[in-house]
Scaffold this motif. Structure first.
Motif, PDB file in Angstrom:
ATOM      1  N   THR A 308      -2.630 -16.345  -2.276  1.00  0.00           N
ATOM      2  CA  THR A 308      -4.036 -16.729  -2.403  1.00  0.00           C
ATOM      3  C   THR A 308      -4.722 -16.760  -1.045  1.00  0.00           C
ATOM      4  OG1 THR A 308      -3.627 -18.012  -4.409  1.00  0.00           O
ATOM      5  CG2 THR A 308      -5.592 -18.582  -3.136  1.00  0.00           C
ATOM      6  N   MET A 309      -4.072 -17.355  -0.060  1.00  0.00           N
ATOM      7  CA  MET A 309      -4.716 -17.513   1.244  1.00  0.00           C
ATOM      8  C   MET A 309      -4.750 -16.206   2.029  1.00  0.00           C
ATOM      9  SD  MET A 309      -5.848 -20.407   0.944  1.00  0.00           S
ATOM     10  CE  MET A 309      -5.589 -21.549  -0.412  1.00  0.00           C
ATOM     11  N   ILE A 310      -3.734 -15.371   1.892  1.00  0.00           N
ATOM     12  CA  ILE A 310      -3.794 -14.043   2.500  1.00  0.00           C
ATOM     13  C   ILE A 310      -4.931 -13.243   1.874  1.00  0.00           C
ATOM     14  CG2 ILE A 310      -2.584 -11.826   2.707  1.00  0.00           C
ATOM     15  CD1 ILE A 310       0.018 -13.386   3.000  1.00  0.00           C
ATOM     16  N   SER A 311      -5.139 -13.422   0.581  1.00  0.00           N
ATOM     17  CA  SER A 311      -6.153 -12.673  -0.158  1.00  0.00           C
ATOM     18  C   SER A 311      -7.548 -13.258  -0.009  1.00  0.00           C
ATOM     19  CB  SER A 311      -5.797 -12.658  -1.652  1.00  0.00           C
ATOM     20  OG  SER A 311      -4.510 -12.140  -1.881  1.00  0.00           O
ATOM     21  N   TYR A 312      -7.664 -14.451   0.557  1.00  0.00           N
ATOM     22  CA  TYR A 312      -8.906 -15.213   0.446  1.00  0.00           C
ATOM     23  C   TYR A 312     -10.126 -14.446   0.943  1.00  0.00           C
ATOM     24  CZ  TYR A 312     -12.436 -18.761   0.737  1.00  0.00           C
ATOM     25  OH  TYR A 312     -13.617 -19.437   0.569  1.00  0.00           O
ATOM     26  N   GLU A 313     -10.061 -13.921   2.144  1.00  0.00           N
ATOM     27  CA  GLU A 313     -11.253 -13.277   2.701  1.00  0.00           C
ATOM     28  C   GLU A 313     -11.663 -12.071   1.870  1.00  0.00           C
ATOM     29  OE1 GLU A 313     -13.039 -11.590   6.934  1.00  0.00           O
ATOM     30  OE2 GLU A 313     -11.064 -12.546   6.885  1.00  0.00           O
ATOM     31  N   GLY A 314     -10.692 -11.257   1.450  1.00  0.00           N
ATOM     32  CA  GLY A 314     -11.018 -10.090   0.653  1.00  0.00           C
ATOM     33  C   GLY A 314     -11.554 -10.431  -0.720  1.00  0.00           C
ATOM     34  N   LEU A 362      -5.021 -22.561   6.904  1.00  0.00           N
ATOM     35  CA  LEU A 362      -5.837 -22.840   8.091  1.00  0.00           C
ATOM     36  C   LEU A 362      -6.711 -21.626   8.418  1.00  0.00           C
ATOM     37  CD1 LEU A 362      -3.298 -24.589  10.524  1.00  0.00           C
ATOM     38  CD2 LEU A 362      -4.931 -25.672   8.972  1.00  0.00           C
ATOM     39  N   HIS A 363      -6.109 -20.454   8.337  1.00  0.00           N
ATOM     40  CA  HIS A 363      -6.845 -19.218   8.616  1.00  0.00           C
ATOM     41  C   HIS A 363      -7.981 -19.020   7.615  1.00  0.00           C
ATOM     42  CE1 HIS A 363      -7.574 -15.037   9.676  1.00  0.00           C
ATOM     43  NE2 HIS A 363      -7.357 -14.677   8.433  1.00  0.00           N
ATOM     44  N   ALA A 364      -7.706 -19.266   6.329  1.00  0.00           N
ATOM     45  CA  ALA A 364      -8.728 -19.069   5.300  1.00  0.00           C
ATOM     46  C   ALA A 364      -9.917 -20.000   5.511  1.00  0.00           C
ATOM     47  CB  ALA A 364      -8.123 -19.279   3.908  1.00  0.00           C
ATOM     48  N   VAL A 365      -9.649 -21.271   5.824  1.00  0.00           N
ATOM     49  CA  VAL A 365     -10.742 -22.209   6.058  1.00  0.00           C
ATOM     50  C   VAL A 365     -11.552 -21.778   7.280  1.00  0.00           C
ATOM     51  CG1 VAL A 365     -11.338 -24.589   6.622  1.00  0.00           C
ATOM     52  CG2 VAL A 365      -9.520 -24.119   4.961  1.00  0.00           C
ATOM     53  N   SER A 366     -10.875 -21.396   8.338  1.00  0.00           N
ATOM     54  CA  SER A 366     -11.561 -20.957   9.547  1.00  0.00           C
ATOM     55  C   SER A 366     -12.443 -19.737   9.265  1.00  0.00           C
ATOM     56  CB  SER A 366     -10.539 -20.615  10.632  1.00  0.00           C
ATOM     57  OG  SER A 366     -11.166 -20.087  11.782  1.00  0.00           O
ATOM     58  N   ARG A 367     -11.915 -18.763   8.514  1.00  0.00           N
ATOM     59  CA  ARG A 367     -12.696 -17.570   8.199  1.00  0.00           C
ATOM     60  C   ARG A 367     -13.889 -17.923   7.310  1.00  0.00           C
ATOM     61  NH1 ARG A 367     -13.527 -14.330  11.142  1.00  0.00           N
ATOM     62  NH2 ARG A 367     -13.939 -12.675   9.626  1.00  0.00           N
ATOM     63  N   HIS A 368     -13.690 -18.841   6.377  1.00  0.00           N
ATOM     64  CA  HIS A 368     -14.788 -19.243   5.508  1.00  0.00           C
ATOM     65  C   HIS A 368     -15.948 -19.820   6.324  1.00  0.00           C
ATOM     66  CE1 HIS A 368     -16.610 -20.773   1.735  1.00  0.00           C
ATOM     67  NE2 HIS A 368     -17.095 -21.691   2.554  1.00  0.00           N
ATOM     68  N   VAL A 369     -15.634 -20.719   7.222  1.00  0.00           N
ATOM     69  CA  VAL A 369     -16.690 -21.344   8.017  1.00  0.00           C
ATOM     70  C   VAL A 369     -17.331 -20.331   8.961  1.00  0.00           C
ATOM     71  CG1 VAL A 369     -17.186 -23.128   9.729  1.00  0.00           C
ATOM     72  CG2 VAL A 369     -15.622 -23.619   7.833  1.00  0.00           C
ATOM     73  N   THR A 370     -16.514 -19.467   9.551  1.00  0.00           N
ATOM     74  CA  THR A 370     -17.046 -18.476  10.485  1.00  0.00           C
ATOM     75  C   THR A 370     -17.969 -17.488   9.790  1.00  0.00           C
ATOM     76  OG1 THR A 370     -15.082 -18.632  11.886  1.00  0.00           O
ATOM     77  CG2 THR A 370     -16.407 -16.634  12.089  1.00  0.00           C
ATOM     78  N   VAL A 371     -17.553 -17.005   8.624  1.00  0.00           N
ATOM     79  CA  VAL A 371     -18.331 -15.981   7.926  1.00  0.00           C
ATOM     80  C   VAL A 371     -19.566 -16.567   7.260  1.00  0.00           C
ATOM     81  CG1 VAL A 371     -18.270 -14.324   5.997  1.00  0.00           C
ATOM     82  CG2 VAL A 371     -16.343 -14.468   7.581  1.00  0.00           C
ATOM     83  N   LEU A 639      -7.095  -4.320   1.505  1.00  0.00           N
ATOM     84  CA  LEU A 639      -7.756  -3.018   1.590  1.00  0.00           C
ATOM     85  C   LEU A 639      -9.266  -3.188   1.590  1.00  0.00           C
ATOM     86  CD1 LEU A 639      -7.769   0.039   1.640  1.00  0.00           C
ATOM     87  CD2 LEU A 639      -7.440   0.037  -0.845  1.00  0.00           C
ATOM     88  N   LEU A 640      -9.768  -4.037   0.716  1.00  0.00           N
ATOM     89  CA  LEU A 640     -11.206  -4.281   0.663  1.00  0.00           C
ATOM     90  C   LEU A 640     -11.702  -4.891   1.976  1.00  0.00           C
ATOM     91  CD1 LEU A 640     -13.850  -4.367  -0.915  1.00  0.00           C
ATOM     92  CD2 LEU A 640     -13.096  -6.512  -1.958  1.00  0.00           C
ATOM     93  N   ARG A 641     -10.946  -5.825   2.522  1.00  0.00           N
ATOM     94  CA  ARG A 641     -11.373  -6.512   3.745  1.00  0.00           C
ATOM     95  C   ARG A 641     -11.487  -5.547   4.918  1.00  0.00           C
ATOM     96  NH1 ARG A 641      -9.198  -8.369   8.208  1.00  0.00           N
ATOM     97  NH2 ARG A 641      -7.075  -7.795   7.596  1.00  0.00           N
ATOM     98  N   VAL A 642     -10.454  -4.729   5.139  1.00  0.00           N
ATOM     99  CA  VAL A 642     -10.505  -3.867   6.329  1.00  0.00           C
ATOM    100  C   VAL A 642     -11.485  -2.708   6.142  1.00  0.00           C
ATOM    101  CG1 VAL A 642      -8.228  -4.492   7.163  1.00  0.00           C
ATOM    102  CG2 VAL A 642      -8.445  -2.552   5.603  1.00  0.00           C
TER     103      VAL A 642
END
Length: 647
Positions: A308-314, A362-371, A639-642
């Motif tokens: 889930t967290m690896i997939s979060y941003e995509g 941690l990465h997913a939360v950081s990306r959420h706030v940043t984006v 794939l969608l993210r990159v």
């Protein structure tokens, strides 16, 4: 979206038609799923597969609706397809298919019997465990259409046999209720009631699992198709059996309209983006209509926090679903215990058994706030995130702790496999990676920096976090580069001659893709290094993604095949993982390397296996045939993210 359709040369060929699978999710974790040719090749295939308390606890209900056409001459033509334990395939309706289309994510079949043309469309009602199957006369006629309902009610991971209880089928208006669990409704219902013995699932045989089951022929629906445009439709639904769903044609229209809205909301840059946006939607579910969650893969996975967290941003940020993502992150934060995120409940109990799942959080939360700029969420979750760091510094489950000597994260316990390379054979980890795995420490360093930024955004002192980040970064840069020209995969690992906790330690320099995170993450510990990345690409990169181990390693397994032990033994020993294209592309871009051709193979793969989606894994050697789940969340998401990042 990309145009996915096949003509008679694919549809009419048993191997080609049965190796391409379609998926229609219900938004709850259930689905309808099958093959282009209509042949059920997996125990998981069915027209109504119902989710349970968790997405992984699914039940197979309606197995198939087999059409039989009675022509004006009186001839009867069967359009279904079944394989039997005898080896026979009968009927062979795929041989009369002239076309298969995936339109707005929904499958459409078109059979031609001389001058008679019949189309079938299938859809699930969004947010309800309900399938509609519509048959339409396109040309010719008049004809009579019968639809034989093959049924069961069993766990999706098993099979049901005729030597057990006979399914209970109760006649109701316009159809029947099966096992008190789901209802069938359509015209001209005639009950039958007999076992079809020895239905064979060829993919289960390939996977070394029991391939045969018996299904219950409950009865048949029938109607007249007198002129083009006439339809015969059947609905099947679970849950609130007394609440009749909308008409079948309306269900199809609703599902089609919703899928178009999902794609439009994602604002895709091109047709591949649009296809991936809809593919991503399949994994975002609300089990029981409650909190949002992510299905890791269809047809057999449920929810796993690492995936889930690896997939979060995509899945959420690249598709403009940040509000749902926010809800998910808050729900997962509530599962933190001893600084660890709950991993899965697929096994029937909540498990805390990953070293990296929490760091990906941690990465997913950081990306959420940043984006998104949602600093309110960062402020809300900050206390919980600080407990993660505190627990890792103090030490938590499975020997997970920060080594005070170098600031790096170590992990390991007897019998544990805590990284994403977590396969076991007979309970023994294949790649335990005890010690200091490279991607775990890249994630740790990334997480410290991301948390420090969130802390500063909240107006708080982040000096201690930056100090830990600096110490770990310096140690990483000093210790991970190996004489081989790439990074060590694990530092301070128990020497092979010693058991866990033995006296001797060594640094493992096997060429694996985990090191890509050392360059790919937003707060990656290393600067771009084109020569090293080219060595990694030479040893690992394939058209569908990096291998999990270099081919010249003695432990390399070329093909992800065989029974459960063989497949698990090779899962991370050379098998290709498409999700790793994400870290590879990120690292290569940071190193100013061209990646224009790196995604061509995976984009072409969208029409090869799980239609419109990306598989879990593939063989490590050419032709890199897809394996594992045909529809995998992190493969699609990365794939969608990159692709979005490069546009």
């Amino acid at each position: 979206m990309i145009d996915i359709h096949f003509g008679p040369q694919v549809c009419g060929d048993l191997t080609s038609a049965s190796s391409r699978e379609w998926l229609v999710p219900d938004g709850l974790g259930g689905y309808a799923m099958g093959t282009v040719g209509g042949l059920r090749t997996r125990r998981y295939h069915g027209l109504l597969v119902v989710p349970g308390e968790t997405p992984a606890s699914r039940q197979v209900g309606l197995v198939s609706l087999d059409p039989t056409v009675t022509l004006p001459s009186g001839a009867r033509v069967r359009l279904g397809a079944h394989e039997w334990s005898s080896g026979d395939v009968d009927p062979r309706g795929f041989e009369l298919l002239e076309r298969f289309d995936l339109v707005d994510g929904l499958p459409r079949w078109r059979w031609r019997i001389g001058g008679v043309v019949i189309e079938r469309e299938l859809a699930m009602l969004p947010g309800r465990s309900c399938v509609a199957v519509v048959h339409r006369l396109v040309a010719g006629g008049p004809v009579r259409l019968e639809l034989s309902a093959a049924c069961t009610w069993r766990d999706a991971h098993g099979e049901r046999r005729a030597d057990g209880p006979t399914p209970q089928v109760e006649a109701v208006a316009d159809g029947a209720v099966v096992e008190g669990a789901y209802r069938l409704a359509g015209p001209g219902w005639a009950p039958e009631g007999q076992w079809w013995l020895g239905v064979h699932h060829r993919e289960e045989a390939v996977r070394g699992l029991h391939p045969d089951e018996d299904v219950w022929y409950a009865g048949r629906f029938a109607g007249e198709l007198e002129r083009p445009g006439d339809t015969v439709s059947v609905r099947a639904w679970a849950g609130r059996l007394d609440e009749e769903p909308p008409p079948a044609a309306e269900i199809v229209a609703t599902a089609r309209r919703r899928n178009r809205q999902v794609v439009a909301a994602a604002k895709p840059a091109d047709e591949v983006d649009a296809t991936l946006a809809l593919a991503a939607d399949a994994f975002v579910v609300r089990p029981g209509g409650a909190a949002v969650d992510v299905v890791a893969g269809y047809p057999w996975f449920g929810a796993w926090s690492r995936d889930t967290m690896i997939s979060y941003e995509g899945l959420f940020l690249c598709t403009r679903r940040a509000a749902e993502g926010r809800e998910l992150l808050r729900a997962y934060a509530a599962t933190l215990s001893e600084g660890m995120l709950a991993n899965t409940a697929d096994t029937g109990r909540v498990e805390y058994n990953t070293v990296d799942g929490t760091l990906w959080f941690l990465h997913a939360v950081s990306r959420h706030v940043t984006v998104t700029g949602d600093t309110d969420l960062g402020d809300e979750l900050l206390p919980a995130l600080r407990t993660v760091v505190d627990a890792h510094v103090a030490g938590t489950r499975y020997g997970i702790a920060v080594d005070p000597a170098d600031g790096l994260l170590t992990q390991g316990a007897p019998g544990a496999a805590l990284t994403w390379m977590d396969a076991r054979v007979y309970g023994v980890p294949v790649t335990p990676r005890t010690g200091k795995p490279v991607e775990v420490n890249a994630l740790w360093i990334n997480g410290l920096a991301g948390l420090a930024e969130l802390t500063e955004l909240a107006g708080q002192d982040a000096a201690e976090l930056w100090r830990r980040h600096a110490q770990a970064t310096a140690s990483f840069r000093d210790r991970y580069p190996a004489p081989t020209g790439w990074l060590h995969d694990v530092l301070d690992a128990p020497a092979p001659a010693y058991p866990l906790g033995g006296a001797a330690l060594h640094d493992d320099d096997a060429l694996r893709p985990n090191q890509l995170l050392a360059w790919s993450l937003p707060f990656a510990p290393l600067e771009p290094d084109e020569p090293t990345l080219r060595r990694i690409a030479t040893g690992l990169l394939t058209p569908l993604g990096p291998r999990s181990l270099a081919p010249d390693s003695p432990e390399f397994v070329a093909r992800h095949r065989g029974g459960p032990a063989e497949r698990d033994g090779g899962y991370h020993q050379g098998t290709v993982w498409p999700w790793l294209l994400g870290p590879y592309v990120d690292a290569a871009r940071r190193g100013k390397m061209s990646v224009d051709d790196a995604l061509i193979g995976i984009e072409s793969h969208l029409t090869e296996y799980g239609l419109g989606s990306v598989s879990e894994t593939a063989d490590g050697v050419a032709p890199h045939s897809a394996t594992g789940c045909p529809f995998q969340a992190w493969s699609v998401a990365e794939l969608l993210r990159v692709r979005r990042k490069g546009q």
